[in-house]
Every structure is written in C-alpha cells, then in structure tokens.
Design an enzyme around this catalytic site. Sequence first.
Site, PDB file in Angstrom:
ATOM      1  N   ILE A 266      -5.116  -7.047   4.787  1.00  0.00           N
ATOM      2  CA  ILE A 266      -3.870  -6.965   4.042  1.00  0.00           C
ATOM      3  C   ILE A 266      -2.796  -6.276   4.884  1.00  0.00           C
ATOM      4  CG2 ILE A 266      -4.636  -4.827   2.883  1.00  0.00           C
ATOM      5  CD1 ILE A 266      -3.004  -5.747   0.414  1.00  0.00           C
ATOM      6  N   CYS A 267      -1.561  -6.742   4.729  1.00  0.00           N
ATOM      7  CA  CYS A 267      -0.405  -6.130   5.370  1.00  0.00           C
ATOM      8  C   CYS A 267      -0.544  -6.156   6.893  1.00  0.00           C
ATOM      9  CB  CYS A 267      -0.216  -4.720   4.813  1.00  0.00           C
ATOM     10  SG  CYS A 267       1.375  -3.944   5.183  1.00  0.00           S
ATOM     11  N   ASN A 268      -0.379  -5.038   7.559  1.00  0.00           N
ATOM     12  CA  ASN A 268      -0.420  -5.008   9.013  1.00  0.00           C
ATOM     13  C   ASN A 268      -1.781  -5.392   9.587  1.00  0.00           C
ATOM     14  OD1 ASN A 268       2.243  -4.315   9.315  1.00  0.00           O
ATOM     15  ND2 ASN A 268       1.872  -2.132   9.608  1.00  0.00           N
TER      16      ASN A 268
END
Length: 202
Positions: free
Chosen positions: A107-109
């Site tokens: 998730i995300c970065n």
Amino acid sequence: MNNEILYILLPDYAAHEEVFLSQAIASDEQALKAKPKYVNRAVAPTMEPVRSIGGFRTLPDYSFDTMPDDYAALVLVGGFGWATDAAEAVVPIVTRAMKEGRIVGAICNAVSFLARHGLLHGIRHTGNGPEQLKLWGGERYENPGMYVHAQAISDRNVVTANGSATLEFARELLLLLENDTPERIGMYYRFNKEGFCTLFPG
C-alpha cells in the site's frame, strides 16, 4: 501452512494503513477472537522498536533475519521508509514471496517500491498514481499499461492500494485470505466506510 500474517514495518511507517486489516484478523464485532484463523506479526529490520510516522514505537515479533520462511501473507505497510536504504533488505523477501505464490499486499509508497525493483511485472496494479510509479520505477517499471486507477486491486495473489485506501486494501486481502465469508467481509467494509448512522438510521 503457518497462519501468521507478517507486516513489514520500516522506520516512519504509516500505522493507519494496517489498522483495518489487523483488526479484522484479530477480532469480530464484539470482542477478540478466541481462535482466529490468522495471527498478526510485526517484522522490522532489527528487533529494536520501530517508530511510526505518528511517533508510536512498535516492538517487532521478528527481524528480517529471524522471520519464518512459511507464513500466510506478507503485508508491506506504507510510509516514508520505502524511499530509504532500509527498504533494500526487503527486496529478496518480497521476490521470494512472489515466486512462491504467497499472498502479498503493498500500500502507498510500498507499491512504488515494488515498481522500483521491477516487481509489478505482469501484475494488474494500482498505487499513488502512474506518475509516482514511473518516477520511482524508471526503466524497471515495465508495465504502466497494467496500472488501474482504483483504490485497491487484487491480481495473482498481489494486492496493491493507494495511500487513501486502507479499507479497500483490507477488504481485498481479507477476501484473498478467506478470513470470513464474502458477505461478512463486505459488511465490515461498509460499516467502516459508510458509518453506523448510515447503515442503521435512527
């Protein structure tokens, strides 16, 4: 198979991105599960406490050197640590997990980290936008055409999500893990997404 779900926590990890998933694994609507299907475990570079973006310190269950080879799923929790040298030690861990067909969530970065190391090849995916994936991945991000503009997406046992998609991320992983029936997982998602007052008007 080991029933542990391993959460990779790097320094300055985004604690909110694991909340809904870990909560659904450990508890039901009323209390902690007496016999959960899976068990949550934190993994960090060392056995020293790892600090979240918000300043909380988590004592890991395993380090990269002591984590088990067998587990139910590997979850890469987002945050600022994925842009640092500390993340490089995760590359062989994720590469092996994907090669073995294990469930992997990012998730995300953490998704951008996968792009940086060519680990999204052949996988439909999402993330913090195609621009960030191209920026992080460069020539190793080989399949921008398989990017899907969605909150979260599951493909070939890999779940990816953008940084605002903690609930959708949890839902996709819970479905892959068959943590509960699809109906109950759907209600868990709706309850937290829409809220008590919407689902149960007075």
